[in-house]
Design an enzyme around this catalytic site. Sequence first.
Site, short mmCIF file in Angstrom:
data_model
loop_
_atom_site.label_atom_id
_atom_site.label_comp_id
_atom_site.label_asym_id
_atom_site.label_seq_id
_atom_site.Cartn_x
_atom_site.Cartn_y
_atom_site.Cartn_z
CG ASP A 4 -1.95 1.01 1.28
OD1 ASP A 4 -2.37 1.47 0.20
OD2 ASP A 4 -2.39 1.38 2.39
CG HIS A 5 -0.31 4.94 -0.05
ND1 HIS A 5 -0.63 5.87 -1.00
CD2 HIS A 5 -1.45 4.65 0.60
CE1 HIS A 5 -1.93 6.14 -0.93
NE2 HIS A 5 -2.45 5.41 0.02
CG ASP A 21 1.47 7.39 -3.54
OD1 ASP A 21 1.42 8.21 -4.48
OD2 ASP A 21 1.02 7.64 -2.41
P1 13P Z 1 -8.47 4.66 5.87
O1 13P Z 1 -7.46 4.43 6.94
O2 13P Z 1 -9.02 6.03 5.90
O3 13P Z 1 -9.53 3.61 5.88
O4 13P Z 1 -7.69 4.54 4.48
C1 13P Z 1 -7.13 3.33 4.09
C2 13P Z 1 -6.36 3.45 2.85
O5 13P Z 1 -6.69 4.19 1.95
C3 13P Z 1 -5.16 2.63 2.70
O6 13P Z 1 -4.37 3.04 1.63
#
Ligand code: 13P
Length: 288
Positions: free
Chosen positions: A85-86, A106
């Site tokens: 993630d990211h 990202d």
């Molecule tokens: P939230 O923590 O706001 O649910 O976002 C999660 C997210 O976008 C992970 O990349």
Amino acid sequence: MALVNAKEMLTKAKAGHYAVGQFNINNLEWTKAILLTAEELKSPVILGVSEGAGKYMCGYKTVVGMVTAMIEELGITVPVALHLDHGSYEGAKKCIEAGFSSIMFDGSHYPIEENIEKTKELVGICNELGLSIEAEVGSIGGEEDGVIGMGECADPEECKMIADLGVTMLAAGIGNIHGVYPENWPGLSFETLEKIQEKTGEMPLVLHGGTGIPDDMIKKAIALGVSKINVNTECQLVFAEATRKYIEAGKDKQGKGFDPRKLLAPGTEAIKAKVKEKMEIFGSVGKA
Ligand code: 13P
């Protein structure tokens, strides 16, 4: 079932007008709760790992080992993608090496030319190895594990340029924010989403910052082309609340209530309930 990349599950979601949830993991309890719920509901699922969470869990190789072994030992049959993630450029390369089945690069904080250049290189690597890849244009507001965004809406033309590189899925800022939404949040920009959808066609679009977005906005976003929704903070909040209640009720002092297997059980159950609630809203139940 071995880990799968996210391409097939997202293509089906886009065509079927529902979304697959990405739920971020932090430890064994999180992973177990999400996998068991996905299996119970026969839903495909994406496990998200931020760079910070990867570090916390002792590195990406540890994460791959834990997740793949858990899938086998728990007899999970639904499709599971393990997704960075990211990710930074370096983080993405490390996850590819460690055995993740999907990555997000990202590059939204780079000038668009540099975002394109780096995304393109990673698309080439992912295609060769059979991984799925998510890219980002615009930015998600707020902060997640040190990744800070100003929340500017994506430029639909730039979205098209990135989509044309052959990424599997595209995260585009449409006024969404990581973490809890402030009282004065104006809501998602459906106008921007519609324009992005027009430009990117079949491309599965990703909605980050799933925590706290009202159900009607979620449904509208899915109708306008969102096929993957990320949820992180909401699972953390319900875990913390259930754990606090257990301790405040003095249950850790009754018998062997301090046993971690008992102490962490209410939080784990709370994550399961939250994931179930989200999968039902997203429409992914029974789609495995
Ligand atoms: P939230 O923590 O706001 O649910 O976002 C999660 C997210 O976008 C992970 O990349």
